[in-house]
Design a protein around this motif. Sequence first.
Motif, PDB file in Angstrom:
ATOM      1  N   LYS A   1       0.945  -1.272   0.051  1.00  0.00           N
ATOM      2  CA  LYS A   1       0.047   0.062  -0.027  1.00  0.00           C
ATOM      3  C   LYS A   1       0.974   1.115   0.087  1.00  0.00           C
ATOM      4  O   LYS A   1       1.768   1.417   0.772  1.00  0.00           O
TER       5      LYS A   1
ATOM      6  N   GLU B   1       1.062   5.601  -0.312  1.00  0.00           N
ATOM      7  CA  GLU B   1       0.366   6.829   0.112  1.00  0.00           C
ATOM      8  C   GLU B   1       0.757   7.930  -1.037  1.00  0.00           C
ATOM      9  O   GLU B   1       2.050   8.260  -1.086  1.00  0.00           O
TER      10      GLU B   1
ATOM     11  N   PRO C   1      -0.905  10.832  -2.095  1.00  0.00           N
ATOM     12  CA  PRO C   1      -2.025  11.975  -2.260  1.00  0.00           C
ATOM     13  C   PRO C   1      -1.885  13.033  -3.449  1.00  0.00           C
ATOM     14  O   PRO C   1      -0.729  13.350  -3.696  1.00  0.00           O
TER      15      PRO C   1
ATOM     16  N   GLU D   1      -2.626  11.841  -9.879  1.00  0.00           N
ATOM     17  CA  GLU D   1      -3.360  10.845 -10.794  1.00  0.00           C
ATOM     18  C   GLU D   1      -2.708   9.852 -11.356  1.00  0.00           C
ATOM     19  O   GLU D   1      -1.387   9.812 -11.287  1.00  0.00           O
TER      20      GLU D   1
ATOM     21  N   ASP E   1      -5.154  -1.196  -7.389  1.00  0.00           N
ATOM     22  CA  ASP E   1      -6.104  -0.431  -7.142  1.00  0.00           C
ATOM     23  C   ASP E   1      -5.736   0.814  -6.628  1.00  0.00           C
ATOM     24  O   ASP E   1      -4.926   0.898  -6.036  1.00  0.00           O
ATOM     25  N   TYR E   2      -6.194   2.043  -7.261  1.00  0.00           N
ATOM     26  CA  TYR E   2      -5.911   3.157  -6.672  1.00  0.00           C
ATOM     27  C   TYR E   2      -7.130   4.041  -6.792  1.00  0.00           C
ATOM     28  O   TYR E   2      -7.907   4.371  -7.758  1.00  0.00           O
ATOM     29  N   LYS E   3      -7.314   4.450  -5.486  1.00  0.00           N
ATOM     30  CA  LYS E   3      -8.321   5.111  -5.067  1.00  0.00           C
ATOM     31  C   LYS E   3      -8.044   6.176  -4.022  1.00  0.00           C
ATOM     32  O   LYS E   3      -7.362   5.772  -2.955  1.00  0.00           O
ATOM     33  N   ASP E   4      -8.606   7.345  -4.184  1.00  0.00           N
ATOM     34  CA  ASP E   4      -8.445   8.575  -3.090  1.00  0.00           C
ATOM     35  C   ASP E   4      -6.956   8.706  -2.544  1.00  0.00           C
ATOM     36  O   ASP E   4      -6.747   8.649  -1.634  1.00  0.00           O
ATOM     37  N   GLY E   5      -5.995   8.465  -3.503  1.00  0.00           N
ATOM     38  CA  GLY E   5      -4.596   8.608  -3.195  1.00  0.00           C
ATOM     39  C   GLY E   5      -3.902   7.568  -2.667  1.00  0.00           C
ATOM     40  O   GLY E   5      -2.642   7.550  -2.229  1.00  0.00           O
ATOM     41  N   ILE E   6      -4.585   6.368  -2.543  1.00  0.00           N
ATOM     42  CA  ILE E   6      -3.988   5.240  -2.021  1.00  0.00           C
ATOM     43  C   ILE E   6      -3.873   4.050  -3.237  1.00  0.00           C
ATOM     44  O   ILE E   6      -4.768   3.766  -3.973  1.00  0.00           O
TER      45      ILE E   6
END
Length: 150
Positions: free
Chosen positions: A55, A57, A59, A62, A120-125
């Motif tokens: 995982k 981070e 933020p 794109e 999987d890339y969502k909300d900057g994670i």
Amino acid sequence: MVLVRYNPWQELNALERHINGLFGDTRVPSARSEKGFIRVPAAELHETNDAIHLKLELPGLEAKDLDIQVTQDAVHISGERKSETKTQDNGITKSEFYYGKFQRVIPLSARVQNTNVTADYKDGILNLTLPKSEEEKNKVVKVNLEQPAA
């Protein structure tokens, strides 16, 4: 002549404040370069019997700004956070955001099947699932205990 009481603890307190100022932003890891310190994304690794879960981070980035390459024993991540140009008539802007290119190599504790990686890339994670190779999943080491001679 005025006598001033010397307090050695005052100098230690000043040194501690100075060191805390240098390392105050420890939440985001940094890497040393010729230009000073650059920030790299924070990572979290979780290993199961079948896969390694990574995982990151990231933020404000794109998916199109990221380059992710997986080998059998490492993950290479690079990208760029582009600065936004804002025009303001009055006032001063102070920013603690980091803009620019970054690069990070994360070594893996086991060999993975780099052709079966899911992301999987969502909300900057960014979540990467790195399935272990069959040799790593089935690796069992037998330990022989010898009885001491009597």
